[in-house]
Design a protein around this motif. Structure first.
Motif, PDB file in Angstrom:
ATOM      1  N   ASP A   5       1.545  -8.953   8.370  1.00 26.40           N
ATOM      2  CA  ASP A   5       0.918 -10.160   7.503  1.00 26.40           C
ATOM      3  C   ASP A   5       1.850 -11.024   7.007  1.00 26.40           C
ATOM      4  O   ASP A   5       1.818 -12.230   6.821  1.00 26.40           O
ATOM      5  CB  ASP A   5      -0.299  -9.258   6.923  1.00 26.40           C
ATOM      6  N   VAL A  54     -10.904  -8.070   2.791  1.00 32.00           N
ATOM      7  CA  VAL A  54      -9.567  -7.893   3.206  1.00 32.00           C
ATOM      8  C   VAL A  54      -8.813  -8.553   2.086  1.00 32.00           C
ATOM      9  O   VAL A  54      -7.589  -7.757   1.492  1.00 32.00           O
ATOM     10  CB  VAL A  54      -9.552  -8.603   4.386  1.00 32.00           C
ATOM     11  N   GLU A  58       0.775  -1.151  -0.053  1.00 32.23           N
ATOM     12  CA  GLU A  58       0.020   0.145  -0.241  1.00 32.23           C
ATOM     13  C   GLU A  58       0.700   1.156   0.101  1.00 32.23           C
ATOM     14  O   GLU A  58       0.417   2.484  -0.271  1.00 32.23           O
ATOM     15  CB  GLU A  58      -1.061  -0.023   1.183  1.00 32.23           C
ATOM     16  N   THR A 102      -5.051  -6.360   7.950  1.00 28.13           N
ATOM     17  CA  THR A 102      -6.023  -5.490   7.994  1.00 28.13           C
ATOM     18  C   THR A 102      -7.292  -5.898   8.441  1.00 28.13           C
ATOM     19  O   THR A 102      -7.504  -7.312   8.271  1.00 28.13           O
ATOM     20  CB  THR A 102      -6.332  -4.828   6.598  1.00 28.13           C
ATOM     21  N   THR A 146       2.820  -6.847   3.523  1.00 27.02           N
ATOM     22  CA  THR A 146       1.453  -6.367   3.911  1.00 27.02           C
ATOM     23  C   THR A 146       1.500  -6.422   5.568  1.00 27.02           C
ATOM     24  O   THR A 146       2.146  -7.274   6.143  1.00 27.02           O
ATOM     25  CB  THR A 146       0.517  -7.189   3.582  1.00 27.02           C
ATOM     26  N   ASN A 148      -8.795  -6.072  -1.206  1.00 25.42           N
ATOM     27  CA  ASN A 148      -7.723  -5.024  -1.189  1.00 25.42           C
ATOM     28  C   ASN A 148      -6.465  -5.546  -1.128  1.00 25.42           C
ATOM     29  O   ASN A 148      -5.519  -4.869  -1.717  1.00 25.42           O
ATOM     30  CB  ASN A 148      -8.060  -4.297   0.282  1.00 25.42           C
ATOM     31  N   LYS A 149      -6.132  -6.534  -0.551  1.00 25.98           N
ATOM     32  CA  LYS A 149      -4.668  -6.879  -0.542  1.00 25.98           C
ATOM     33  C   LYS A 149      -4.364  -7.556  -2.003  1.00 25.98           C
ATOM     34  O   LYS A 149      -3.450  -7.355  -2.491  1.00 25.98           O
ATOM     35  CB  LYS A 149      -4.577  -8.159   0.433  1.00 25.98           C
TER      36      LYS A 149
END
Lengths: 363, 363
Positions: A232, B242, A190, A214, A211, B245-246
């Motif tokens: 993650d 989730v 991101e 989230t 990551t 988005n990833k």
């Protein structure tokens, strides 16, 4: 295809002529003629020549690129690390406890040595404090706003102007030949997605990176994804083939990196059947960019360099193979450059230079 | 564009005519005329009409589909669950301890009730025993081999022929309008990727699902990815946004599901700006397929059905909205069907029917 057999025959003949090679001469203008450029063109010609022994269907033309040091500058510090340091400084007034807690105390004092001494634990705390506790949308805004203002300490340019022009041409050349170009980076996914499409032509869904976890939440009945202070996945080293398999589900036929962090991605690419291309950017140009390899803590290139030489992977010598390093906006290259020395042979240099404005001196 | 201003003007006019609507009449032949079909066509026309108020650039036309129960049959058991049971039977001779250890003992005895009693722990052990401990390449072969032989207990067809024809047409229609179609499923990503391109036209890199952890290893100097007996991610419910988005990094503008497991994906889609489409397949057709919703343990559709009605999402009534359920190879629909009763109102039915050949009777 037309119904006229003569026209059909002519079309078939025309279609079988590999146009790639001649087109490529123009497609890679910032590459000097040499083994690296020739190897790239040969490979693309091979896999796109219909009926050829090495032909690969368009759907399987997957190309993966590391980001830091492969597509843009990673010295004297990873850009994302600079972002994290700046973020700590911005947030400091809300965190009086940071004046005494590490790694924040050292960051705020600009004490490089003490910061380095906090080690991996310090690094993780830094990333979590600067990268978590907001929604994904909020984080994207932070990245955009920071990139719009931040400047590289040596080149005095926005970081997004420090993409390597020859690599931009390579990405475009591959896409023109129906490759799907991916980024597979140790950097945060991101942190990259807000700008990769503009800078590299790589859309968000083709960016793979590290990551944080989230969490989906309803905030005032409106869904949001909260970034949690928990790692993650780290998309580096052996994590790269794992991520490639998880995200793409196909093995790349073309991969480019610049450091030992890319070795497993290159091995995974090389181990597939049929035509394969593995490339490394070797930073050999302290004048126009930086010169570093085996002893650099950022972008260390050691084992992968040995393996590349053993197995005949393409090693791009930045100084020799690139006509220019950056884009047109740099004017004649060298103009903006005040070389501050090579950063190679400086072990442990990754946390050096705590401000974006300071130019790190030689150790 | 040509240099001739008159031709240019004519081309511009032609390009601005929304052809989508007329094309769509043919693009969705297995849909009955009605509100659902009209809503789909209206939405696609809106977002593809250049200059229109609801226009969405092609790069942002992301469509996500659940798989089980949305694109193919999920009753009387998830296909992947049948695969896992069959795999246990195949491996049993190498595991004498399974004769006494649960959940394997119950599986081998075909004792549905006892198997159900092992609960989530049993399910996880089953999946790990059947899905891990091999390379990704080996697992892919297992899936391919199994799918080539396995048959659905009621329809007596390979599972890959149990894709819903109207949904295949919808996927193709969206792609023809420059949508990128994704699968976002609770199923295992490596269980789906071997066949989604052939069956749905969705390439591996556009399939998102649940994952086990994998580990990069050199086996005899050759890289391999080992599937570990450890859950990496469950792509269901709040996990779906989730994962979206990833993996994609963009919010879908179009999403389709069929159960409460898809609710958060639909909420996430709905919460974006601009034109949005949210759809649910409602299984109302016990004759041609199955009828189930609020009380089914597989594909339970309860909260999402309420929210769909509240918010005006499109609810496809399978019986009313679909002219046919399966593809041409089924001949006149109904021919192959010997309905064995609706599975709705049968709580706890998810583990029923332990063999692929048995047709589950009514409880």
């Amino acid at each position: 295809m037309t119904g006229n057999p003569i026209i059909t025959a002519v079309l078939l003949v025309l279609m079988s002529i590999p146009l790639t090679r001649s087109r490529a001469a123009d497609a890679l203008p910032s590459w000097n003629d040499g083994a690296a450029k020739q190897a790239i063109i040969q490979f693309v010609t091979d896999v796109t020549t219909a009926g050829g022994r090495k032909f690969v269907p368009a759907a399987e033309r997957i190309a993966t690129f590391d980001n830091d040091g492969t597509l843009w500058v990673e010295q004297p510090m990873y850009t994302q690390f600079v972002f994290a340091l700046d973020r700590v400084k911005t947030l400091a007034p809300q965190h009086p406890e940071w004046k005494t807690n590490e790694p924040f105390a050292s960051i705020l004092k600009g004490d490089r040595k003490a910061l380095m001494a906090t080690g991996e634990k310090g690094l993780v705390e830094l990333i979590m404090a600067s990268h978590a506790g907001m929604t994904t949308a909020e984080f994207e805004s932070l990245v955009r706003d920071w990139l719009a203002k931040a400047q590289h300490p040596r080149f005095k340019r926005p970081y997004t102007e420090l993409a390597y022009q020859p690599m931009l041409e390579l990405l475009a050349y591959l896409r023109a030949n129906d490759f799907k170009t991916y980024i597979v980076s140790g950097g945060g996914v991101e942190f990259m997605r807000p700008w990769t499409e503009n800078v590299y032509g790589v859309p968000p869904e083709q960016v793979i990176g590290s990551t944080v976890k989230t969490k989906f939440e309803l905030r005032d009945d409106k869904p949001a994804l909260m970034r949690l202070p928990e790692v993650d996945f780290i998309d580096d080293k052996a994590g790269k083939p794992v991520a490639i398999n998880k995200f793409i589900g196909r093995r790349p036929i073309f991969a480019f990196g610049n450091s030992d962090g890319d070795l497993e991605m290159l091995q995974w690419t090389a181990a597939g059947d049929g035509a394969r291309f593995e490339g490394l950017v070797h930073h050999t140009d302290a004048e126009r960019e930086y010169a570093y390899d085996r002893n650099s803590s950022i972008g260390r290139l050691d084992k992968a360099l040995d393996e590349a030489r053993e197995r005949g992977w393409v090693v791009v010598d930045m100084k020799r193979d690139w006509k220019r390093v950056f884009g047109e906006s740099f004017g004649s290259q060298g103009e903006v450059l005040r070389p501050t020395g090579s950063v190679s042979d400086r072990p442990g240099s990754s946390w050096q230079g705590l401000t974006t404005n300071s130019v790190p001196g030689k150790n």
